[in-house]
Motif scaffolding. Sequence first.
Motif, mmCIF file in Angstrom:
data_model
loop_
_atom_site.group_PDB
_atom_site.id
_atom_site.type_symbol
_atom_site.label_atom_id
_atom_site.label_comp_id
_atom_site.label_asym_id
_atom_site.label_seq_id
_atom_site.Cartn_x
_atom_site.Cartn_y
_atom_site.Cartn_z
ATOM 1 N N GLY A 70 0.812 -1.213 0.000
ATOM 2 C CA GLY A 70 0.000 0.000 0.000
ATOM 3 C C GLY A 70 0.840 1.254 0.000
ATOM 4 O O GLY A 70 0.611 2.188 -0.774
ATOM 5 N N SER A 71 1.836 1.286 0.879
ATOM 6 C CA SER A 71 2.700 2.467 0.941
ATOM 7 C C SER A 71 3.578 2.551 -0.293
ATOM 8 O O SER A 71 3.951 3.640 -0.734
ATOM 9 C CB SER A 71 3.566 2.430 2.200
ATOM 10 O OG SER A 71 4.258 1.216 2.278
ATOM 11 N N GLY A 72 3.929 1.380 -0.860
ATOM 12 C CA GLY A 72 4.746 1.374 -2.067
ATOM 13 C C GLY A 72 4.046 2.033 -3.237
ATOM 14 O O GLY A 72 4.652 2.796 -4.002
ATOM 15 N N VAL A 73 2.742 1.750 -3.392
ATOM 16 C CA VAL A 73 1.970 2.391 -4.457
ATOM 17 C C VAL A 73 1.821 3.881 -4.165
ATOM 18 O O VAL A 73 1.984 4.730 -5.048
ATOM 19 C CB VAL A 73 0.589 1.721 -4.610
ATOM 20 C CG1 VAL A 73 -0.268 2.487 -5.613
ATOM 21 C CG2 VAL A 73 0.748 0.274 -5.052
ATOM 22 N N ALA A 130 3.784 5.830 -2.534
ATOM 23 C CA ALA A 130 5.066 6.517 -2.751
ATOM 24 C C ALA A 130 5.538 6.422 -4.200
ATOM 25 O O ALA A 130 6.612 6.904 -4.536
ATOM 26 C CB ALA A 130 6.137 5.942 -1.826
ATOM 27 N N GLU A 131 4.726 5.767 -5.052
ATOM 28 C CA GLU A 131 5.027 5.578 -6.469
ATOM 29 C C GLU A 131 6.285 4.741 -6.688
ATOM 30 O O GLU A 131 6.981 4.879 -7.700
ATOM 31 C CB GLU A 131 5.125 6.930 -7.199
ATOM 32 C CG GLU A 131 3.816 7.703 -7.161
ATOM 33 C CD GLU A 131 3.856 9.004 -7.956
ATOM 34 O OE1 GLU A 131 4.917 9.305 -8.562
ATOM 35 O OE2 GLU A 131 2.825 9.705 -7.981
ATOM 36 N N ALA A 132 6.564 3.843 -5.743
ATOM 37 C CA ALA A 132 7.655 2.881 -5.910
ATOM 38 C C ALA A 132 7.153 1.601 -6.567
ATOM 39 O O ALA A 132 7.938 0.794 -7.050
ATOM 40 C CB ALA A 132 8.284 2.554 -4.555
ATOM 41 N N LEU A 133 5.838 1.403 -6.581
ATOM 42 C CA LEU A 133 5.190 0.248 -7.197
ATOM 43 C C LEU A 133 4.002 0.766 -7.986
ATOM 44 O O LEU A 133 3.221 1.581 -7.486
ATOM 45 C CB LEU A 133 4.720 -0.731 -6.112
ATOM 46 C CG LEU A 133 3.824 -1.899 -6.564
ATOM 47 C CD1 LEU A 133 4.619 -2.859 -7.442
ATOM 48 C CD2 LEU A 133 3.262 -2.636 -5.344
ATOM 49 N N SER A 134 3.863 0.301 -9.226
ATOM 50 C CA SER A 134 2.752 0.788 -10.041
ATOM 51 C C SER A 134 1.433 0.207 -9.552
ATOM 52 O O SER A 134 1.368 -0.923 -9.055
ATOM 53 C CB SER A 134 2.965 0.418 -11.509
ATOM 54 O OG SER A 134 2.754 -0.972 -11.716
ATOM 55 N N LEU A 135 0.370 0.982 -9.716
ATOM 56 C CA LEU A 135 -0.960 0.528 -9.324
ATOM 57 C C LEU A 135 -1.353 -0.714 -10.116
ATOM 58 O O LEU A 135 -1.946 -1.652 -9.569
ATOM 59 C CB LEU A 135 -1.980 1.645 -9.551
ATOM 60 C CG LEU A 135 -3.432 1.338 -9.164
ATOM 61 C CD1 LEU A 135 -3.546 1.084 -7.666
ATOM 62 C CD2 LEU A 135 -4.349 2.491 -9.575
ATOM 63 N N SER A 169 -1.485 7.969 -4.585
ATOM 64 C CA SER A 169 -0.212 8.657 -4.778
ATOM 65 C C SER A 169 -0.032 9.720 -3.707
ATOM 66 O O SER A 169 -1.003 10.362 -3.286
ATOM 67 C CB SER A 169 -0.170 9.313 -6.163
ATOM 68 O OG SER A 169 0.933 10.203 -6.276
ATOM 69 N N TYR A 170 1.211 9.930 -3.322
ATOM 70 C CA TYR A 170 1.509 10.996 -2.359
ATOM 71 C C TYR A 170 1.214 12.368 -2.959
ATOM 72 O O TYR A 170 1.066 13.354 -2.220
ATOM 73 C CB TYR A 170 2.970 10.917 -1.910
ATOM 74 C CG TYR A 170 3.981 11.246 -2.975
ATOM 75 C CD1 TYR A 170 4.434 12.555 -3.144
ATOM 76 C CD2 TYR A 170 4.484 10.262 -3.824
ATOM 77 C CE1 TYR A 170 5.367 12.869 -4.123
ATOM 78 C CE2 TYR A 170 5.405 10.568 -4.807
ATOM 79 C CZ TYR A 170 5.844 11.863 -4.956
ATOM 80 O OH TYR A 170 6.764 12.171 -5.929
ATOM 81 N N ARG A 171 1.094 12.440 -4.287
ATOM 82 C CA ARG A 171 0.765 13.713 -4.919
ATOM 83 C C ARG A 171 -0.698 14.092 -4.667
ATOM 84 O O ARG A 171 -1.031 15.279 -4.588
ATOM 85 C CB ARG A 171 1.027 13.641 -6.421
ATOM 86 C CG ARG A 171 2.463 13.252 -6.765
ATOM 87 C CD ARG A 171 2.646 13.074 -8.257
ATOM 88 N NE ARG A 171 3.881 12.355 -8.534
ATOM 89 C CZ ARG A 171 5.074 12.924 -8.645
ATOM 90 N NH1 ARG A 171 5.176 14.221 -8.498
ATOM 91 N NH2 ARG A 171 6.149 12.195 -8.907
ATOM 92 N N SER A 172 -1.552 13.065 -4.545
ATOM 93 C CA SER A 172 -2.966 13.310 -4.250
ATOM 94 C C SER A 172 -3.230 13.382 -2.753
ATOM 95 O O SER A 172 -4.121 14.105 -2.308
ATOM 96 C CB SER A 172 -3.824 12.193 -4.862
ATOM 97 O OG SER A 172 -3.672 12.141 -6.255
ATOM 98 N N MET A 173 -2.474 12.609 -1.986
ATOM 99 C CA MET A 173 -2.631 12.579 -0.535
ATOM 100 C C MET A 173 -1.281 12.845 0.118
ATOM 101 O O MET A 173 -0.627 11.940 0.621
ATOM 102 C CB MET A 173 -3.180 11.223 -0.095
ATOM 103 C CG MET A 173 -4.585 10.944 -0.578
ATOM 104 S SD MET A 173 -5.793 12.068 0.140
ATOM 105 C CE MET A 173 -5.793 11.532 1.824
ATOM 106 N N SER A 200 9.231 7.482 4.071
ATOM 107 C CA SER A 200 10.442 8.297 4.244
ATOM 108 C C SER A 200 11.001 8.800 2.916
ATOM 109 O O SER A 200 11.802 9.723 2.893
ATOM 110 C CB SER A 200 11.516 7.500 4.988
ATOM 111 O OG SER A 200 12.034 6.454 4.173
ATOM 112 N N ARG A 201 10.581 8.198 1.813
ATOM 113 C CA ARG A 201 11.070 8.641 0.507
ATOM 114 C C ARG A 201 10.445 9.958 0.063
ATOM 115 O O ARG A 201 10.978 10.631 -0.817
ATOM 116 C CB ARG A 201 10.799 7.565 -0.546
ATOM 117 C CG ARG A 201 11.525 6.251 -0.286
ATOM 118 C CD ARG A 201 11.298 5.268 -1.420
ATOM 119 N NE ARG A 201 11.953 3.986 -1.154
ATOM 120 C CZ ARG A 201 11.996 2.970 -2.019
ATOM 121 N NH1 ARG A 201 11.409 3.112 -3.203
ATOM 122 N NH2 ARG A 201 12.596 1.844 -1.702
#
Length: 492
Positions: free
Chosen positions: A202-205, A207-212, A244-248, A439-440
């Motif tokens: 969940g956090s990987g998606v 943080a955009e480290a894993l694609s949806l 995405s962290y860009r939205s939230m 943290s990224r």
Amino acid sequence: MTPLLKCSRAWRPFLQSSRCWTGVRATRPISLSVPASAAAASAPRHLAASRRAISSGAGHGGGVRQDKLPLKVKPERLMETLHETCAWGTGKRWGKADTETGMSRLTLSDADKEARDWFVETVGGLGCRVTVDAIGNVFAVRPGRSDGPATFAGSHLDTQPTGGRYDGILGIMAGVEMLRVLHENNVETDEEGARFPYSMMGSGVWAEALSLEKAYDLRSVTGDNATLKSELERIGYRGQVPASYRSMPMGAHFELHIEQGPILEAEKRKIGVVQGVQAYKWFTIEVEGRVNRSDALLLASKLIVHGSRVATKHSALVSTGILTLSPGSTNTIPGNVRFSLDIRAPRNETVEEVEARLRQDFAALASGTEDIGGLHEGGTVGKSEFSVSWRTDSATTATVFHEDCIRCVREAAEDVLGADGRLVRDVVSGAGHDSVYASRVCPTTMIFVPCRDGVSHNPAEYTAPEDCAVGAEVLMHSVLKYDGLRGKGLVG
């Protein structure tokens, strides 16, 4: 993830993947969040004037919580809430008391849905704005006096198949207790997997480290062949907000967690101030032999033993948690074996060195050209009709947490426990957490509390109620301290 609370299961191995975040703002919002997957959790912040109190505890034992702090959690309520919510997904019994059971609340299961529903209803009743993103992360944000990303606290609600009541769950319940305390005192602020095979999904998606798309296609390893996407839709937690962290966005992220190791208990410490998380890689190793001719399981067992030996020489850790073989008949020599391989160490270079050595040695052991460490000695080697292949499932470099967040935790621990430092120590996490991905993209750290015998991912996992309360109080005051720094413009 948005401010306040996040609750979802996509931040940890697919087997265990659900998180919640709470966020707070004094001048900004404070939030709690639950990631979509955890099996493998995060938290809110807010700052209040907290003064250093003198420890009233005896030695390093109990009775260490201070009586002079302006805001205090209610330990009894914290533990009642934790145990009441463990009615959803109760697992194996290990003791006689009603609460002495483990947990089996897999990501996106019916029990997970019940826990999520409880979370959404509870934080909504505390005035939080709740958002669910496309990967199932749940964010609860408590509004503050000014706009901007909230300071978050969070962890995960899901568990391992044979898990306990504290891993992840304590971090969420401490976040909820924080929101309750802030709500009751009218405080304004300034600002885990087991079912699906990807760590901290969940956090990987987010943080955009894993694609949806890759996350959606992950299939359950529990035998039902469900995909993450189908299960999110089934329980009603595939949100419309982009994952995405860009939205939230998060202004900062704090996570309370049990140590999952023996250090704090052995040293009679109450709080571990987490400096970072060690590096790790997950692999699937496939050994191909020939049915009734070349024993793939025998070779696989030698590879697993050799992995442990190499790790020990490098001060690393190598472990196997999943092993499958075929054809699976009592009187048939298995021709195919797959097993998981988890390599972890404090340094990225060490993980790479162990991997390189094992790739070389596994190939040599499979060819039969070299007997490494006497593994073939005294046994039947058989015909050398083996092949060994590697697939990388997940990789995370070593993580160093943010110095401002670490300072807030250390100061909060002094406020709660006293200033002599005997009850607090710096630690590095040996296990992966959603805070790695957080943290990224934002300032992050974690808070550890001791667990009995260092046991985790086990029904008998246990943290004493007084240690849970201390951890929750340190979490709350860490969030408040950081929120205060934000309000003064001393941090971003």
